[in-house]
Write a protein that holds these residues in place. Structure first.
Motif, PDB file in Angstrom:
ATOM      1  N   THR A  85       0.863  -1.335  -0.031  1.00  0.00           N
ATOM      2  CA  THR A  85       0.063   0.116   0.052  1.00  0.00           C
ATOM      3  C   THR A  85       0.820   1.039   0.015  1.00  0.00           C
ATOM      4  N   THR A  86       0.601   2.383  -0.578  1.00  0.00           N
ATOM      5  CA  THR A  86       1.176   3.532  -0.667  1.00  0.00           C
ATOM      6  C   THR A  86       0.547   4.611   0.137  1.00  0.00           C
ATOM      7  N   PHE A  87       1.142   5.506   0.676  1.00  0.00           N
ATOM      8  CA  PHE A  87       0.740   6.730   1.206  1.00  0.00           C
ATOM      9  C   PHE A  87       1.007   8.075   0.544  1.00  0.00           C
ATOM     10  N   SER A  88       0.348   8.624  -0.012  1.00  0.00           N
ATOM     11  CA  SER A  88       0.618   9.963  -0.780  1.00  0.00           C
ATOM     12  C   SER A  88      -0.045  11.156  -0.303  1.00  0.00           C
ATOM     13  N   TYR A  89       0.420  12.364  -0.486  1.00  0.00           N
ATOM     14  CA  TYR A  89      -0.453  13.563  -0.340  1.00  0.00           C
ATOM     15  C   TYR A  89      -0.466  14.140  -1.645  1.00  0.00           C
ATOM     16  N   VAL A 633      -9.216   8.229  -1.980  1.00  0.00           N
ATOM     17  CA  VAL A 633      -8.293   8.875  -0.828  1.00  0.00           C
ATOM     18  C   VAL A 633      -6.922   7.931  -1.061  1.00  0.00           C
ATOM     19  N   ILE A 634      -5.883   8.768  -1.118  1.00  0.00           N
ATOM     20  CA  ILE A 634      -4.613   8.096  -1.411  1.00  0.00           C
ATOM     21  C   ILE A 634      -3.653   8.257  -0.052  1.00  0.00           C
ATOM     22  N   TYR A 641      -6.310  13.048   1.746  1.00  0.00           N
ATOM     23  CA  TYR A 641      -5.931  13.392   0.499  1.00  0.00           C
ATOM     24  C   TYR A 641      -6.370  12.751  -0.662  1.00  0.00           C
ATOM     25  N   TRP A 642      -6.716  13.348  -1.537  1.00  0.00           N
ATOM     26  CA  TRP A 642      -7.605  12.717  -2.944  1.00  0.00           C
ATOM     27  C   TRP A 642      -6.444  12.721  -3.706  1.00  0.00           C
ATOM     28  N   ASP A 643      -6.758  11.645  -4.744  1.00  0.00           N
ATOM     29  CA  ASP A 643      -6.170  11.523  -5.945  1.00  0.00           C
ATOM     30  C   ASP A 643      -6.843  12.361  -7.213  1.00  0.00           C
TER      31      ASP A 643
END
Length: 656
Positions: A85-89, A633-634, A641-643
Motif C-alpha cells: 500500500t502507498t501513502f501519498s499527499y 483517498v490516497i 488527501y485525494w487522488d
C-alpha cells in the motif's frame, strides 16, 4: 447512493470482463513464457536464483509490467503489487516538502528499504521513490518480509530494488505526452553500447482541493501547478563495470484555504485559519559505480537531497523561509563474494559494508542541526542442500552503528528453507529479524520558551536511550510455475516493538516534539498472486491479500488498525499485430479509520490504455487513469488527501 455504488462496481466488472473476452492468436515462445512466469531474482539471496528456488515472497515487475500498469510513476506501479500500500499527499506520489510519499509493505508504515541497483537510497528515514525515472528502469524486484539480515536498517517489511537499464546498442527515442489536468511530459533518450542518457520534464496542473474540509480547523488543502525535471546517465565502460547517475529537481506548492466566510486576515489569526501557501524546491541525486563479475560485486554509492521551502499568507504575503529546510546525504561502499561449492549444491556469500550519512539544517531556525552517523556491517549467508529436494539457508548481519543519540551493536539473523516438490512447484519458509534506526535529526529537539518569548531553536539531546525499532517476520509459502501459468501464495506473521513515537516537551509548551520509543505493531495475513497466458497474446495477472495490520500506541491497551485489510489487484495485457492494450485495477477495502471515526472509503482505481504502432519506429497511445472517476483517498489514517479525478493523456514516441 447504493445504486451509484452498484453502477460503479458494474462498470468496473464490465471493464474487466470485456478485457478478458478479447482473445486472439499472437505466438509467444515457450521460453519467453517460462522467463516471465519464473523470473530470475537477484535481490532476495544476493545472487541469481530462479523465483521457484528463492525462499522468499518476491514480485518482479519488468518493462512490460510497468507499461501495462498504466502508471505514470514508479510509485504508482509499485503500489499495484500484492501486499503493497502507498501513502501519498498528492497524485503520482507527489511530495510537498517534508510531507513525503512512502511505500508500505504488509501494512507496516515506512517499512520499505528502497535500493537502486542494490545501493540504498533511503535518507533520514524516508523511502521515497520520487526522482526515479520509469523510462530508465529495466525491472523492479520487490521482496516481502524482514530483510535486515541481507540489507540492514529500514528493511522491516521488505525491499524494493529498482534496477536500471544497461547500455546495449546505439539507439534513440523521443516521447511526448499531452493530457488534461495540466499534465505534460517531454522525454528523450540517446545511447550507444557504452552510454545511455535519458532526460524528461513533467508538468502537472493545479488541483483545487486535495482534502475534505478540516472540521474544527477551518481549512482544506489545495495544490498549485508544478514540475519535475529528471536526468539519468548509465555508462558501461567495461563488461564488469557500470556507472549510474540520476537527478531530479521538482517544484511544488500546496496550500491551506480558509473555510471561514469573509475572514478578516490579520497577523493575530491562527495559522490554521489563514489561507497559506508553501512552496518547495526539492533536489535529489543518486549514483553508483558497480563492479560485478557474477562472483565478486563491489559498489561505491551516494545519494543526496536538498529541500528548500518558503511560505506566505494573506496576513504576511511576503514569502519567508521554512524553518525545516535541510540537506542530507549518504555515501557508502560495499563488497561481497559468492562461492559455489560441491557442484553448485552449496552457495556462500560474505560481504562487508561501510556507510556515512549526515543531516544539516539549512534555515536560520534549524542551522544548529548538524548530525551524522557511521555504520559498519559484516554479513553473510550459507545455502546448502540437505537432500536433492530440500535446502536451507542460514544468514546474518552484524552492524556497528555510531549514532548521535545512542550507539548500537545490532545482530539480525535469518533462517530459510526450500523444498522442491517437483520441477514446477516448491514450498519455502522464511524467518528473519529486522530493525530501523531513528532518524539522524531525532538527536535534536525543538525548544520554545513561551514565557520569555525567546526565538525558537533546536538543541541537542544530551544522551538518551532511544532504541531501534525491531521485530520478527515468520512466513511460509507455496510457488508454482508451469508453461502457461504461475501461483504464489504466502502466509505470514509480523511483530515489532519500540516503535518511534512523540512525547510532550515541557520546554516547548508540552507539544509533542521529543522522540521516544513506544508501542508495538503486529500483522498476520495471506497473499496470493496468479499469472496466466489466457491465450498466446493475452496475459492476466491477479493478486489478493487479506491481513490485520494493527498498532498499539505507547501506554495503550487497545490495538488500532493502520492499513487496509483487503487488497485486490488485476492486470491484463493484450497484444496482436500493431495493437497493444492493457487494463489494471486495484482495490483497497476495510481501510483504517479517519479523524471522524469512520473508515476511509474503499480505494478503487482502474487504468486503461491502448497503443497502435504503424511501424517499428512509432507508437501512438491513449492512456486513461481513474477510469471510474472516483474520489479516491490516497493517504492512510487520520487525514485524507485525494487522488486526481479521471485523467488521460495521448502519448507519441519515435524510436531510431
Amino acid at each position: 447512493m447504493m445504486k451509484g455504488k452498484a453502477l460503479r462496481l458494474a462498470i468496473f466488472a464490465g471493464l474487466v470482463g470485456s478485457t478478458v473476452s478479447v482473445l486472439s492468436a499472437h505466438a509467444m515462445t515457450e521460453k519467453e513464457s517460462v522467463t516471465v512466469l519464473n523470473p530470475v531474482v537477484v535481490t532476495a539471496q544476493r545472487f541469481e536464483t530462479k523465483d521457484l528456488d528463492t525462499p522468499a515472497s518476491v514480485t518482479v515487475l519488468d518493462q512490460e509490467d510497468l507499461k501495462n500498469s498504466g502508471a505514470k510513476s514508479i510509485f504508482d506501479a509499485v503500489g499495484q503489487a500484492t501486499g503493497i500500500t502507498t501513502f501519498s499527499y498528492g497524485p503520482l506520489g507527489l511530495e510537498f516538502g517534508g510531507m513525503e510519499s512512502r511505500t508500505n509493505i504488509r501494512g507496516l508504515d515506512r517499512s520499505s528499504l528502497v535500493l537502486v541497483n542494490g545501493a540504498p537510497i533511503n535518507l533520514d528515514g524516508k523511502n521515497s521513490l520520487n526522482g526515479l525515472m520509469m523510462d530508465n528502469v529495466e525491472r523492479i524486484e520487490i521482496v516481502r518480509g524482514a530483510a535486515s539480515a541481507q540489507y540492514g536498517s529500514e528493511a522491516l517489511g521488505g525491499v524494493v530494488n529498482v534496477i536500471t537499464k544497461t547500455p546495449t546498442k546505439s539507439h534513440g527515442s523521443i516521447e511526448t505526452r499531452i493530457g488534461n489536468e495540466g499534465y505534460k511530459k517531454y522525454a528523450t533518450t540517446v545511447g550507444t553500447d557504452k552510454i545511455e542518457i535519458s532526460t524528461s520534464k513533467e508538468y502537472y496542473g493545479a488541483q483545487a482541493k486535495t482534502s475534505p474540509d478540516r472540521i474544527g480547523r477551518n481549512y482544506y488543502n489545495t495544490r498549485n501547478k508544478g514540475y519535475a525535471h529528471n536526468i539519468a546517465v548509465n555508462v558501461k565502460p567495461h563488461d564488469y563495470v557500470t556507472i549510474n547517475y540520476m537527478r531530479q529537481q521538482s517544484d511544488s506548492t500546496y496550500g491551506q484555504i480558509s473555510t471561514i466566510p469573509k475572514a478578516k486576515w490579520t497577523t493575530k489569526k491562527s495559522a490554521l485559519t489563514e489561507t497559506k501557501y508553501w512552496h518547495y524546491r526539492d533536489i535529489k541525486n543518486n549514483g553508483s559505480i558497480v563492479y560485478d563479475d557474477t562472483t565478486t560485486k563491489a559498489t561505491l554509492f551516494f545519494n543526496t537531497r536538498r529541500l528548500v521551502g518558503e511560505s506566505n499568507s494573506l496576513a504576511n504575503p511576503k514569502y519567508v523561509q521554512s524553518p525545516y529546510n535541510y540537506g542530507a546525504y549518504k555515501i557508502g561502499t560495499e563488497a561481497q563474494h559468492t562461492w559455489k561449492l560441491y557442484g553448485d549444491t552449496h552457495k556462500a556469500v560474505l560481504g562487508v559494508m561501510g556507510v556515512h550519512e549526515a543531516y544539516q539544517g539549512l534555515s536560520d531556525a534549524n542551522k544548529k542541526v548538524k548530525a551524522d552517523r557511521n555504520i559498519m556491517a559484516l554479513y553473510g549467508n550459507y545455502e546448502f542442500q540437505i537432500t536433492p529436494s530440500f535446502s536451507t539457508t542460514i544468514g546474518g548481519r552484524y552492524q556497528v552503528i555510531n549514532d548521535p543519540i545512542n550507539n548500537q551493536n545490532v545482530f539480525t539473523p535469518q533462517w530459510q528453507t526450500l523444498y522442491k516438490i517437483d520441477k514446477s512447484r516448491s514450498i519455502y519458509t522464511n524467518v528473519g529479524k529486522a530493525f530501523t534506526m531513528p532518524n539522524i535529526h531525532d538527536a535534536f529537539k525543538w525548544v520554545t520558551d513561551l514565557k520569555d518569548k525567546k526565538v525558537s531553536e533546536y538543541i541537542k539531546i544530551p544522551g538518551g536511550d532511544l532504541k531501534p525499532e525491531e521485530g520478527w517476520n515468520y512466513e511460509i509459502g507455496f510457488k508454482q510455475a508451469n508453461k502457461r501459468d504461475s501461483w504464489r501464495v504466502s502466509l505470514y506473521h509480523m511483530r515489532f516493538k519500540n516503535f518511534f513515537d512523540w512525547a510532550e516537551n515541557p520546554l516547548d509548551g508540552n507539544r509533542k516534539t521529543i522522540r521516544i520509543n513506544g508501542g508495538e505493531f503486529r500483522n498476520t495475513g495471506i497473499e496470493a498472486e496468479y499469472k496466466s497466458y489466457v491465450t498466446s497474446d493475452l496475459i492476466m495477472t491477479l493478486g489478493a491479500s487479506y491481513s490485520n495490520p494493527q498498532k498499539q500506541e505507547i501506554k495503550a491497551t487497545n490495538w488500532v488498525q493502520t492499513a487496509p485489510k483487503l487488497e485486490l489487484n488485476a492486470a491484463f495485457d493484450y497484444e496482436k499485430d500493431k495493437w497493444q492494450a492493457g487494463l489494471s485495477a486495484s482495490y483497497w477495502g476495510i481501510r483504517a479509520f479517519n479523524r471522524d471515526g469512520k473508515r476511509n472509503p474503499a480505494f478503487i482505481n482502474v487504468n486503461a490504455h491502448v497503443n497502435y504502432s504503424p511501424n517499428e519506429s512509432q507508437t501512438i497511445g491513449l492512456y486513461v487513469n481513474n477510469v471510474l472517476n472516483r474520489q479516491n483517498v490516497i493517504s492512510q489514517g487520520d487525514w485524507e488527501y485525494w487522488d486526481l479525478p479521471r485523467n488521460y493523456y495521448v502519448n507519441y514516441s519515435y524510436r531510431f
